[in-house]
Each structure stands twice: as structure tokens, then as C-alpha cells.
Design an enzyme around this catalytic site. Structure first.
Site, PDB file in Angstrom:
ATOM      1  N   LYS A 139      14.583 -33.989   1.132  1.00  0.00           N
ATOM      2  CA  LYS A 139      13.842 -33.173   0.165  1.00  0.00           C
ATOM      3  C   LYS A 139      12.699 -34.023  -0.377  1.00  0.00           C
ATOM      4  O   LYS A 139      12.911 -34.915  -1.193  1.00  0.00           O
ATOM      5  CB  LYS A 139      14.738 -32.698  -0.978  1.00  0.00           C
ATOM      6  CG  LYS A 139      13.988 -31.838  -2.002  1.00  0.00           C
ATOM      7  CD  LYS A 139      14.914 -31.387  -3.117  1.00  0.00           C
ATOM      8  CE  LYS A 139      14.166 -30.526  -4.134  1.00  0.00           C
ATOM      9  NZ  LYS A 139      13.135 -31.281  -4.880  1.00  0.00           N
ATOM     10  N   ASP A 142      11.087 -49.525   2.489  1.00  0.00           N
ATOM     11  CA  ASP A 142       9.710 -49.815   2.873  1.00  0.00           C
ATOM     12  C   ASP A 142       9.238 -51.179   2.369  1.00  0.00           C
ATOM     13  O   ASP A 142       8.322 -51.777   2.950  1.00  0.00           O
ATOM     14  CB  ASP A 142       8.773 -48.714   2.355  1.00  0.00           C
ATOM     15  CG  ASP A 142       8.743 -47.496   3.267  1.00  0.00           C
ATOM     16  OD1 ASP A 142       9.332 -47.559   4.361  1.00  0.00           O
ATOM     17  OD2 ASP A 142       8.132 -46.479   2.884  1.00  0.00           O
ATOM     18  N   SER A 171      16.288 -36.027  -2.648  1.00  0.00           N
ATOM     19  CA  SER A 171      15.244 -36.049  -3.669  1.00  0.00           C
ATOM     20  C   SER A 171      15.074 -37.440  -4.286  1.00  0.00           C
ATOM     21  O   SER A 171      14.663 -38.373  -3.620  1.00  0.00           O
ATOM     22  CB  SER A 171      15.560 -34.980  -4.722  1.00  0.00           C
ATOM     23  OG  SER A 171      14.481 -34.771  -5.580  1.00  0.00           O
TER      24      SER A 171
END
Length: 501
Positions: free
Chosen positions: A337, A323, A312
Site C-alpha cells: 500500500k 534503502d 502502509s
């Protein structure tokens, strides 16, 4: 007004609130954005029918029915019908437990868990252990991320609701809870966990010396409102000590508040999205963007440690740093998740938790049920054979380490190594693991250590990454999550025709 009509009105109000969820939204707006074929009139007819059934059962069932039982059953059934393990009805006890967790203290066994709604003979809905909280009864009993609780106090868990599971694991301090654990496909064992005060920590930090280099080490345990100021304090400390690199440990971090993860990401990211959420409702679709005003770390090499217990909000932070080519990921693939829940309080101190959106990393990637792969994969401990797993469980059952440590206080590292070598003659286990188990037992009577470089090969690997230099070139060569998913999809398409031949 009699009790029946009063309860009926409350039930209708609850159904109305569930249907429209946020007060103040008109019928036309709610359904225009929902994309559902059913009209508002159709939904109103369903609500009237349910209310009529509620009244019929209460007034005509062969035995007297408590209206609260019907109310809770209806809400619980609606939540389960969606097939989403994170969309659930929470009674007043569950709401208190949720608040206890958010506030950071409760009595329990210290396991972060999840549970599917769907249950079948082929795929029982056992309780999945996302991660144990370090230092708690569950952690000390050797329960690991990926284990499954198949029984609690002798009762099978597949038929239990999540709220029932929580009510059994939490309770008065000092009372025991017996759990039956399934590890892997076939190894089962029992543990009695003595409930204790579970203080959910947020951040632990310190420094690690590696040759001439000094690195900051920050372990984010869970994302709460306190995590952001504590992380700021840690980073400030690293800057004062002139650390040349940073290790962020997100292993076994089950998540928490999305906003906290985003704010910590903003400490490192200058501009652009940190995380975005997408929903069928426009007001739930948003992007949390970085601001240069909030950046407090620039041009510092960062390694992030992850494993299957990272879930999460911890995946949000690690995905954002990956990224943006700001961090190198070491460890094992994360839990996966990728959805966002909101809690709505109802009128009887109960509530519902509803999945409102899915979150996406800066490269516009959702990792739900997929997880985030590390840039350098390394397992914390080797895969054990079934015989070795049984040896590990027998070691715990024999309780020889605790007895030995009690009889030999103030053991040194040399003493620990010597005793581990003796243990290895009776238990076919890695000496590094045995030293770790003895060290944990020795540490119960002392201040806990922040890290264990003898056992923690993932942390040692993170230090090697920082030691090798030219970090910018290394991290720029890594692929974004979008690129990795596109590669995986292309590979799957190539393999599909081969499988059909």
C-alpha cells in the site's frame, strides 16, 4: 428560509468544498495545478446541474425524499467513481469509528481490513483481512492475514460499502457477529466473533538471549501518536542493557500515521530522505528528511521482520531502513500500500477520506500493489494442502484444545508437547503448529508471552542473521528497492518476446 433551500445550500457548499478541498485556494491556482482540461466554468456548470437534480428529486420524486439521503448518496457516488478503495465518504458513525481507532480503543472484533470499490461476478469485492490484532476475538478465532470475509451475519459482503462492513463488525460489547471466511481459493468456514474492547496497542518490547548475545526485540503493532515515545523508551532500554543487535517486528502491522513511521526512521537514519510523497498538488509533494540530531541508534545490527500483513506506514519504515542499508529484512513480501490519505471533516460530523499522494522510499520507489520483498524469505508456517486446511478448521470446530486446557490447568511446556503429540494422531497437522495452538490457549489465563521461539521460525532466523557476525558486509550486499524493481522490469521485458513466439 425553508428546509429545502437550507439543505440545498448545504449541499452546494459540500460540493464546493469537495471540488476545492482546502479552503483558501483560488479557482485559478487549484486548476492550474490540477492539469485538468475542464475549466473552472465547466466545473461550476456541473455543480449547478447536480444541485438542480438534487432539488428536483427532493421536490418532485413520487415519494418524499430525505435530503440527507440525497446528500450522502451524492458524496458516496463521487468517491466511488474514482475507483480508489481508500478514497471514501465517511458518515458520522464512520468518523467516530475512525477517531476511536486513532485514539486506540473501540468495541469490535479486532481485524484490520480493506475493501475494493469495484465489484463484479468474476472478481467479487470481498472484505480483505490485512491482519488480525493480536489477542482480539478475530485473532483468537484463527482468522489470518490474506483471508477474505465473504459474508457477515449471512449477508454477502461484495455489495456492502466499507462503512456498512465496519458498522456490522463493531458494536456493543459481548454481542456475536457471524462471519464466513474464504481461505485460499476454495476453503470456507464460519466463525462467531464476540465483540470485545479492542485496545489498539502500539509497541511491545523485551530482550532475547541467543548464546552470549543479548538482542533487543521491539514489536511495532500500529503507528499512532503514542508509537514514537514508546519506541524511544524501548530503544533506551536496549541501550541500558547493552544489547548487541535489534529486531524490529513489523509483521501484521497495518500502518497508521505516516509521520510516526518517519520519526521512528529518523532514530536510525543520519541524513537524506526517509520518505517522500508525490502529488499533482505542489503543497502535497514533500520529503521527510533525517536529521543527525535525532539519531539515537548507530552501528547496531538491525533485522526487520515483515509479512503480507505489513502495510502502509510499516512499509515506509522497512523500505527506508532497507534503502539506507541499515537493516536486513526477513520474512515474506509485504502488502503493498503505497498511497497517502487525508481525512476532511464536513459540517454534519461526517467527512471524506481522500488519497492525496503516493509515497516513495529513499531510492525513489513506490511499492503500491507490489510490496517489499524480504532479503531472506522464510514462511512462518508451511503451505498446507486442502486436506490439512480442513483438519485445521475441524480442530477449531471440535474445540478440543480449550476443553483439554480447562481440565488440565497449569500445563508446563512438557505437558503442551505431550498433548500436541496426542492431537497429531487425530489431526494431520505440523506438531509445531499444534504446540503453538495449545500454548495460546494455556496463555489465555496467564500474562501473554512476547515471543514464541518454538513456533516463530522467522524470529529464529532473525537471531541467526545477527549471530553470524559481519553484519555490515551482509547488509551492504543487499539491493535497494529501486534496483530490485529495475531488475524485475528488465526480466519482464526479456520474457515478453519469448511469450509472443
Amino acid at each position: 428560509m425553508n428546509l429545502h433551500s437550507s439543505k440545498l445550500k448545504i449541499f452546494r457548499a459540500a460540493l464546493f468544498a469537495l471540488c476545492f478541498f482546502v479552503s483558501g485556494f483560488s479557482v485559478s491556482k487549484c486548476y492550474a495545478e490540477s492539469g485538468q482540461k475542464n475549466s473552472a466554468a465547466d466545473s461550476s456548470e456541473y455543480i449547478r446541474t447536480i444541485a438542480q437534480i438534487f432539488y428536483t428529486l427532493q421536490s418532485r420524486f413520487v415519494e418524499e425524499v430525505d435530503p440527507e439521503t440525497l446528500y450522502k448518496g451524492a458524496l458516496d457516488g463521487m468517491m466511488k467513481s474514482l475507483g480508489d478503495p481508500y478514497t471514501v465518504y465517511l458518515d458520522s458513525k464512520d468518523m467516530r469509528s475512525l477517531n476511536d481507532t486513532t485514539e486506540g480503543a473501540f468495541y469490535g472484533v479486532g481485524l484490520s481490513i480493506s475493501k475494493r470499490n469495484e465489484n463484479s461476478a468474476d472478481n467479487p469485492a470481498y472484505v480483505d483481512v490485512i491482519s488480525p490484532i493480536e489477542g482480539t476475538p478475530g485473532y483468537k478465532a484463527g482468522i489470518q492475514a490474506g483471508d477474505k470475509l465473504i459474508e457477515i451475519n449471512g449477508e454477502p459482503t461484495p455489495e456492502m460499502s466499507m462503512e456498512t462492513v465496519l458498522s456490522k463488525l463493531r458494536g456493543p460489547k459481548g454481542e456475536g457477529v457471524e462471519v464466513t471466511v474464504l481461505r485460499g481459493k476454495s476453503v470456507t468456514f464460519k466463525r462467531t466473533l464476540i465483540r470485545d474492547l479492542i485496545e489498539v496497542p502500539t509497541v511491545e518490547f523485551g530482550t532475547i538471549q541467543s548464546g552470549k548475545n543479548l538482542y533487543g526485540y521491539m514489536k511495532l503493532i500500529q503507528f499512532t501518536p503514542d508509537t514514537v515515545p514508546r519506541a524511544y523508551e524501548a530503544i533506551d532500554s536496549f541501550k541500558e542493557k547493552k544489547c548487541s543487535g535489534l529486531i524490529i517486528d513489523l509483521r501484521n502491522n497495518p500502518g497508521g500515521l505516516l509521520d510516526s513511521a518517519a520519526k521512528i526512521g529518523d532514530f536510525f537514519i543520519d541524513e537524506g530522505p526517509i520518505v517522500s510523497t508525490k502529488s499533482r498538488l505542489s503543497y502535497e509533494t514533500r520529503s521527510m528528511n533525517a536529521s543527525p540530531d535525532n539519531t539515537i541508534v548507530k552501528d547496531m545490527p538491525i533485522v526487520v521482520l515483515i509479512n503480507k500483513g505489513s502495510a502502509s506506514a510499516s512499509e515506509i519504515l522497512s523500505g527506508a531502513l532497507k534503502d539506507n542499508h541499515l537493516a536486513y529484512l526477513v520474512g515474506e513480501r509485504t502488502y503493498g500500500k503505497g498511497s497517502v490519505q487525508q481525512v476532511m471533516t464536513l459540517k454534519h460530523e461526517d467527512g471524506i477520506k481522500v488519497t492525496m499522494a503516493r509515497y516513495y522510499t529513499p531510492s525513489d520507489t513506490n511499492i503500491d500493489k507490489i510490496g517489499i520483498p524480504p532479503d531472506k524469505e522464510i514462511a512462518l508456517s508451511p503451505e498446507y494442502t486442502e486436506e490439512q486446511t480442513k483438519a485445521f478448521l475441524k480442530l477449531g470446530e471440535d474445540d478440543v484444545i480449550r476443553k483439554y486446557v480447562e481440565e488440565h490447568p497449569n500445563m508446563t511446556e512438557n505437558d503442551i508437547a505431550s498433548y500436541a503429540n496426542l492431537l497429531q494422531k487425530d489431526y494431520d497437522l505440523d506438531a509445531r503448529l499444534l504446540r503453538r495452538l495449545v500454548r495460546i490457549e494455556v496463555g489465555r489465563t496467564k500474562d501473554p508471552v512476547l515471543y514464541d521461539l518454538d513456533f516463530d521460525v522467522q524470529l529464529v532466523e532473525a537471531m541467526k542473521v545477527l549471530d553470524q557476525g559481519d553484519f555490515k558486509t551482509l547488509v551492504k550486499s543487499t539491493k535497494t528497492l529501486k534496483e530490485l524493481q529495475e531488475e524485475a522490469e528488465a526480466k519482464a521485458e526479456q520474457e515478453a518476446p519469448e511469450q509472443k513466439k
